[in-house]
Write a protein that holds these residues in place. Structure first.
Motif, mmCIF file in Angstrom:
data_model
loop_
_atom_site.group_PDB
_atom_site.id
_atom_site.type_symbol
_atom_site.label_atom_id
_atom_site.label_comp_id
_atom_site.label_asym_id
_atom_site.label_seq_id
_atom_site.Cartn_x
_atom_site.Cartn_y
_atom_site.Cartn_z
ATOM 1 N N GLY A 3 -6.385 -8.184 -3.627
ATOM 2 C CA GLY A 3 -4.975 -8.478 -3.869
ATOM 3 C C GLY A 3 -4.237 -7.291 -4.453
ATOM 4 O O GLY A 3 -3.085 -7.028 -4.094
ATOM 5 N N ILE A 4 -4.905 -6.567 -5.336
ATOM 6 C CA ILE A 4 -4.285 -5.366 -5.911
ATOM 7 C C ILE A 4 -4.040 -4.329 -4.818
ATOM 8 O O ILE A 4 -2.986 -3.682 -4.785
ATOM 9 N N THR A 5 -4.995 -4.201 -3.925
ATOM 10 C CA THR A 5 -4.832 -3.262 -2.806
ATOM 11 C C THR A 5 -3.649 -3.663 -1.925
ATOM 12 O O THR A 5 -2.865 -2.805 -1.494
ATOM 13 N N LEU A 6 -3.492 -4.948 -1.661
ATOM 14 C CA LEU A 6 -2.361 -5.409 -0.854
ATOM 15 C C LEU A 6 -1.031 -5.184 -1.569
ATOM 16 O O LEU A 6 -0.030 -4.839 -0.931
ATOM 17 N N LEU A 7 -1.025 -5.356 -2.878
ATOM 18 C CA LEU A 7 0.211 -5.106 -3.627
ATOM 19 C C LEU A 7 0.606 -3.632 -3.591
ATOM 20 O O LEU A 7 1.781 -3.300 -3.502
ATOM 21 N N ARG A 8 -0.396 -2.772 -3.658
ATOM 22 C CA ARG A 8 -0.095 -1.336 -3.564
ATOM 23 C C ARG A 8 0.466 -0.986 -2.191
ATOM 24 O O ARG A 8 1.317 -0.100 -2.066
ATOM 25 N N ALA A 9 -0.028 -1.654 -1.162
ATOM 26 C CA ALA A 9 0.470 -1.395 0.194
ATOM 27 C C ALA A 9 1.930 -1.830 0.331
ATOM 28 O O ALA A 9 2.677 -1.257 1.136
ATOM 29 N N LEU A 10 2.357 -2.825 -0.437
ATOM 30 C CA LEU A 10 3.749 -3.263 -0.376
ATOM 31 C C LEU A 10 4.709 -2.213 -0.934
ATOM 32 O O LEU A 10 5.876 -2.169 -0.548
ATOM 33 N N ARG A 11 4.217 -1.386 -1.835
ATOM 34 C CA ARG A 11 5.079 -0.356 -2.434
ATOM 35 C C ARG A 11 5.447 0.750 -1.450
ATOM 36 O O ARG A 11 6.432 1.433 -1.639
ATOM 37 N N SER A 12 4.625 0.938 -0.445
ATOM 38 C CA SER A 12 4.930 1.995 0.524
ATOM 39 C C SER A 12 6.162 1.601 1.340
ATOM 40 O O SER A 12 6.593 0.463 1.355
ATOM 41 N N ASP A 13 6.694 2.552 2.048
ATOM 42 C CA ASP A 13 7.932 2.331 2.797
ATOM 43 C C ASP A 13 7.698 1.772 4.187
ATOM 44 O O ASP A 13 8.604 1.759 5.013
ATOM 45 N N SER A 27 7.111 -1.073 7.134
ATOM 46 C CA SER A 27 7.694 -2.393 7.342
ATOM 47 C C SER A 27 6.605 -3.474 7.311
ATOM 48 O O SER A 27 5.427 -3.198 7.479
ATOM 49 N N PHE A 28 7.043 -4.695 7.109
ATOM 50 C CA PHE A 28 6.133 -5.840 7.056
ATOM 51 C C PHE A 28 5.835 -6.279 8.483
ATOM 52 O O PHE A 28 6.726 -6.724 9.202
ATOM 53 N N THR A 29 4.591 -6.152 8.901
ATOM 54 C CA THR A 29 4.204 -6.476 10.273
ATOM 55 C C THR A 29 3.298 -7.700 10.289
ATOM 56 O O THR A 29 2.931 -8.243 9.252
ATOM 57 N N TRP A 30 2.922 -8.109 11.490
ATOM 58 C CA TRP A 30 2.025 -9.253 11.629
ATOM 59 C C TRP A 30 0.649 -8.941 11.054
ATOM 60 O O TRP A 30 -0.038 -9.834 10.564
ATOM 61 N N ARG A 31 0.244 -7.683 11.061
ATOM 62 C CA ARG A 31 -1.046 -7.312 10.468
ATOM 63 C C ARG A 31 -1.026 -7.483 8.954
ATOM 64 O O ARG A 31 -2.006 -7.909 8.344
ATOM 65 N N THR A 32 0.112 -7.153 8.365
ATOM 66 C CA THR A 32 0.253 -7.343 6.927
ATOM 67 C C THR A 32 0.232 -8.833 6.579
ATOM 68 O O THR A 32 -0.394 -9.238 5.598
#
Length: 87
Positions: A17-27, A29-34
């Motif tokens: 979950g922490i790894t996914l939260l860090r990925a949200l900080r990047s610029d 876009s939110f895709t189906w893989r996310t």
């Protein structure tokens, strides 16, 4: 309580979950893989919490479902609990 909070399944789900939260900080876009990654994380955390609950129930001598990953060990846990209560 430490036994339950520091289980390997729960720790790995939290780290994921922490790894996914860090990925949200990047610029990016939110895709189906996310979305699938978040869905997978939700399932993982649910299974980890369920295993912790089943372990706790088995240690206290309560019945658990047969499809639980703890079910094969439940008889041993129940027997040890019964032996302790008879002493």
């Amino acid at each position: 309580m430490r036994r339950y909070l520091f289980s390997t399944g729960l720790l790995s789900a939290v780290v994921g979950g922490i790894t996914l939260l860090r990925a949200l900080r990047s610029d990016e876009s939110f895709t189906w893989r996310t979305a699938l990654a978040w869905l997978s994380w939700g399932i993982s955390i649910s299974l980890a919490i369920g295993a912790v609950v089943d372990t706790r129930r088995a240690r206290r001598g309560r019945l658990i479902d047969s499809d639980s990953p703890v079910a094969p060990k439940a008889k041993k846990l129940y027997k040890s609990r019964l032996d302790r209560s008879l002493r």
